[in-house]
Write an enzyme that holds these catalytic residues in place. Sequence first.
Site, short mmCIF file in Angstrom:
data_model
loop_
_atom_site.label_atom_id
_atom_site.label_comp_id
_atom_site.label_asym_id
_atom_site.label_seq_id
_atom_site.Cartn_x
_atom_site.Cartn_y
_atom_site.Cartn_z
N TYR A 1 -2.98 -7.39 10.49
CA TYR A 1 -2.33 -6.21 11.03
C TYR A 1 -2.30 -6.23 12.56
O TYR A 1 -1.39 -5.66 13.17
CB TYR A 1 -3.07 -4.93 10.59
CG TYR A 1 -2.57 -4.33 9.31
CD1 TYR A 1 -2.46 -5.09 8.15
CD2 TYR A 1 -2.22 -2.99 9.26
CE1 TYR A 1 -2.02 -4.51 6.97
CE2 TYR A 1 -1.77 -2.41 8.09
CZ TYR A 1 -1.68 -3.18 6.95
OH TYR A 1 -1.23 -2.60 5.78
N LYS B 1 -9.97 -14.56 -0.10
CA LYS B 1 -9.07 -15.62 -0.58
C LYS B 1 -9.58 -16.92 0.02
O LYS B 1 -8.87 -17.64 0.72
CB LYS B 1 -7.63 -15.29 -0.15
CG LYS B 1 -6.55 -16.21 -0.71
CD LYS B 1 -6.31 -16.08 -2.19
CE LYS B 1 -5.33 -17.13 -2.68
NZ LYS B 1 -5.21 -17.17 -4.16
N ASP C 1 -6.39 -12.31 -5.78
CA ASP C 1 -5.42 -12.32 -6.89
C ASP C 1 -6.09 -11.95 -8.20
O ASP C 1 -5.58 -11.16 -8.99
CB ASP C 1 -4.67 -13.67 -6.98
CG ASP C 1 -5.59 -14.87 -6.92
OD1 ASP C 1 -6.79 -14.72 -6.60
OD2 ASP C 1 -5.10 -15.99 -7.18
N ASP D 1 -5.18 -2.71 1.78
CA ASP D 1 -3.94 -1.91 1.71
C ASP D 1 -3.33 -2.04 0.32
O ASP D 1 -2.99 -1.05 -0.33
CB ASP D 1 -2.97 -2.41 2.79
CG ASP D 1 -1.65 -1.67 2.76
OD1 ASP D 1 -1.68 -0.43 2.65
OD2 ASP D 1 -0.59 -2.33 2.82
N ASP E 1 -3.51 0.76 -3.14
CA ASP E 1 -2.33 1.34 -3.82
C ASP E 1 -2.39 1.05 -5.31
O ASP E 1 -2.08 1.91 -6.14
CB ASP E 1 -1.02 0.74 -3.25
CG ASP E 1 -0.41 1.62 -2.17
OD1 ASP E 1 -1.17 2.27 -1.43
OD2 ASP E 1 0.84 1.64 -2.05
C1 IPM Z 1 -1.86 2.86 4.41
C2 IPM Z 1 -0.43 2.66 4.82
C3 IPM Z 1 -0.39 2.11 6.23
C4 IPM Z 1 -1.08 0.77 6.21
C5 IPM Z 1 1.02 2.02 6.85
C6 IPM Z 1 1.72 3.35 6.85
C7 IPM Z 1 0.96 1.45 8.24
O1 IPM Z 1 0.23 1.84 3.90
O2 IPM Z 1 -2.57 3.64 5.08
O3 IPM Z 1 -2.29 2.26 3.43
O4 IPM Z 1 -0.47 -0.26 5.90
O5 IPM Z 1 -2.28 0.74 6.51
MG MG Z 2 -0.93 1.37 2.20
#
Ligand code: IPM
Ligand code: MG
Length: 353
Positions: free
Chosen positions: A138, A188, A220, A244, A248
């Site tokens: 990042y 990884k 993975d 990240d 999700d």
């Molecule tokens: C998160 C989001 C952010 C990230 C974006 C909006 C920059 O996806 O907080 O998970 O990638 O960290």
């Molecule tokens: Mg995110």
Amino acid sequence: MKIALLPGDGIGKEILAEAVRILEVLRGEGVAIETEAASVGGAAYDECGEPLPAATLALARDADAVLFGAVGGPQYDTLPRDKRPEKAILGLRQECDFFANLRPATVFPELAGASTLKPEVVSGLDIMIVRELTGDIYFGQPRGISGEKGSRVGFNTMHYTEAQIRRILHVGFRTARARGGRLTSVDKMNVLETTQLWRDIAEEIAPEYPDVTLSHILVDNCAMQLVRNPRQFDVIVTGNMFGDILSDEASMLTGSIGMLPSASLDAEGKGLYEPIHGSAPDIAGKGLANPLAQILSMAMMFRYTFGRADLAARIETAVRRALASGLRTADIAEPGTKPCSTAEMGTAVLKAL
Ligand code: IPM
Ligand code: MG
């Protein structure tokens, strides 16, 4: 308790407003809460041409905690990268050194049926993902797109210092110690040297935590195991990008990304608290958004920054009661049932509180 309110874009304003209603009730009870709001993200860009204006950053720095909504919207996707709304959250994380991101994925018993996975796979799920937030690909340099059309090259750099790895791993170990005592470090290492270093350091630190069982898993495989048998995990610790993606994925085990809060902490316990979902421009302004991730983020704020586990538990119980009453926003409603609005959900939580 000095709290900076940064609603941001899309549904950010609507959901933060529901959290603020709760803050006002607590203030009315005598809890010493001071709030100040500022614009951030696309809203700030529209006002002054910067997604993270100096005044907003100063307010965040001066506060004990930041309550953050969400940023982003399609109208900003073609702006130069440093003007985009995402720059605001990335800038806040970096400038305030909010390096330790805690992302719980818990299944509320009332919502076990809302997951796309079978209830017997997800019911009772309680995972904590500890994600590093200020390093990795990042922020690594060099980065960019170079060359002429037809032969362009895109490049980013995965980069971690030993100090960065150590401090997040310590957060992982301490978090595991306070929970089920099991820490899974995700890397990884079969391909990426940066993550070999990560694994080596995890092994070095492990003897300091004899009460925590450390295991390693490749990212993975971790992605696969999260949908195969998610309850095998207690605490997961990983770098910025893997965290990240995995967070999700983990959110969907719970049925709705609209339910999941997060805390991003610095070394002193100051923090930024935000739902892990985004600004959802498609439903913004319609009163459809689920405010619970924002409200639960505020509960985390009382627990982690203000040491008020009592208030955190009260808010969490109120959320549980609101769900138990049968109310559901559209994202968690069973097919064929009538969803409630953002404000109706907020009111139900307030009443339960
Ligand atoms: C998160 C989001 C952010 C990230 C974006 C909006 C920059 O996806 O907080 O998970 O990638 O960290
Ligand atoms: Mg995110």
